[in-house]
Write an enzyme that holds these catalytic residues in place. Sequence first.
Site, PDB file in Angstrom:
ATOM      1  N   ASP A 135      59.036  -6.521  -9.503  1.00  0.00           N
ATOM      2  CA  ASP A 135      57.976  -6.636  -8.509  1.00  0.00           C
ATOM      3  C   ASP A 135      56.698  -5.950  -9.008  1.00  0.00           C
ATOM      4  O   ASP A 135      56.755  -4.873  -9.598  1.00  0.00           O
ATOM      5  CB  ASP A 135      58.437  -5.973  -7.202  1.00  0.00           C
ATOM      6  N   GLU A 160      56.805 -10.475 -12.059  1.00  0.00           N
ATOM      7  CA  GLU A 160      55.729 -10.958 -11.202  1.00  0.00           C
ATOM      8  C   GLU A 160      54.426 -10.386 -11.772  1.00  0.00           C
ATOM      9  O   GLU A 160      54.116  -9.216 -11.549  1.00  0.00           O
ATOM     10  CB  GLU A 160      55.924 -10.497  -9.761  1.00  0.00           C
TER      11      GLU A 160
END
Length: 539
Positions: A200, A242
């Site tokens: 993330d 990401e």
Amino acid sequence: MQNLWYKNAIVYSLDVETFMDSDGDGVGDFPGLTQKLDYLAGLGITCLWLLPFYPSPNRDNGYDVMDYYGVDPRLGTLGDFVEFMHKARERGIRVIVDLVVNHTSIAHPWFQEARSDRNSKYRNYYVWSDNPPPADPKHIAFPDVEDSLWDYDDKAGAYYLHHFYKEQPDLNIANPAVREEICKIMGFWLELGVSGFRIDAAPFLIQGIGIPDAKPEDLEGFLIEMREFLVSRRADAILLAEANVDADQIGVYFGNGDKMQMLFSFLLNQHMFLALARQDAATLVEGLKILPDAHHTCQWLNFVRHHDELTLDRLQESEIQEIFQAFAPEENMQMWGRGVRRRLPPMLEGDRQRVELVYSLLLTLPGTPMLRYGEEIGMGDDLSLEGRGSVRTVMQWSSKANGGFSSAPADKLARPAIDTGEYGYQKLNVTSQQRDPNSILSWMERAIRTRKQYPEFGSGKWKIVATNEPSVFAHSSQQNGNTVIAIHNLSAQPRTITMKSAEDPHLLDVFSDRPYEQIDCHSNSIEISGYGYRWFQVN
């Protein structure tokens, strides 16, 4: 020989709390997800990406973690997770999980001890300042909520760094003890059978903004450390980052094949929507060509939508406005002036042909395709919900109350169900579509099945095939002597194209929007419908 299974995976993203509730408390859980594994296997899914399921105060949809070694009690137990993993493995479905280590929750025991004792080893797990510098607004992740990167904590007597909500203090990645802890977290879940991690907010993890004396090259080196640890524990596990960054920064994450194996293809995604808005193939070609060459073990993860807004921040302001005008003309459909908070079918006004066109592109563009839960049945959005909540409604399984997601009263659901209009669960659900051979679900099953038969799309060497029509995008993919070609018409008008550089005129139609006349082997003239698509095998 390396196991590159991810090159031709069919990835499916879901949030456990909104997928299936097994005990009637209004919250999806691991036993409920386990019950639906046969459905996912039947759809053709080979890899699940699970959004955070760790214990959390849920200030940020579970991305504010307060225990990296557990399961949120609302979603089940660690035993339920292990049983789910066993059942998934029986069905040949791999699982990757979110690794959220840019920040923790303010309620995490590490932060609570850090703020209570300046001499605690956890004090340096976070970043503190007595006199923090002014924040650059471009570094604030949620500019509509937060106006600073620093927040004062009375108990600590100092400011702490946070790029996201103030309830999510940043971890100090420059601290070797924090890095060691992150590897320990990875090792824990690898022992329980996961096939990798989605990292993330990867740029925030390694940029070091606000961390005193942080060296970018040192922080970037942590990606190599993570990869080395990962493969030492499980050789076929992957890291998916990401990282919504410009093309010249992509090498930071791929490295020489020694960092992340996969990256979300944000640049291509944004160019795809711009191409759809313009009905112009050249824009999509441009999106492909700006992607840098990567090591043969690296791969792009393509997507139409995911759990956040459709971000458009790598485009020019005028280009963003083109997309807004086409797909999100009302202010309530937009987010932060650079994103769209809608699912695809409402963006396309429910036009089934255009929806199919977009998912045909997803399945054939160079890279690995990812579906988000509900995309296979054409789920809509609820713009009455705030922010990203509009695209996070519960899965619609049947026409029963709450879409069959839960037997709890509607006001007890973890997230609302869409219960009115053409996208309401009474009309749009899995059960009804499974009975209809012409449903979008039946189409998606066929499309995925066909895609799996032609791995060249995912791992072959691609090139653009020139045509005589500006609205028609054509490309080929070749691997091990096999070639496939995909043609997509981005306009509403039927076209007859001439492929100017086709490898061979002997084309076998393997998937298309409608039955077409067989192509004359002595002609490279090809018909295609408005918003049509055709996949060919070259014989």
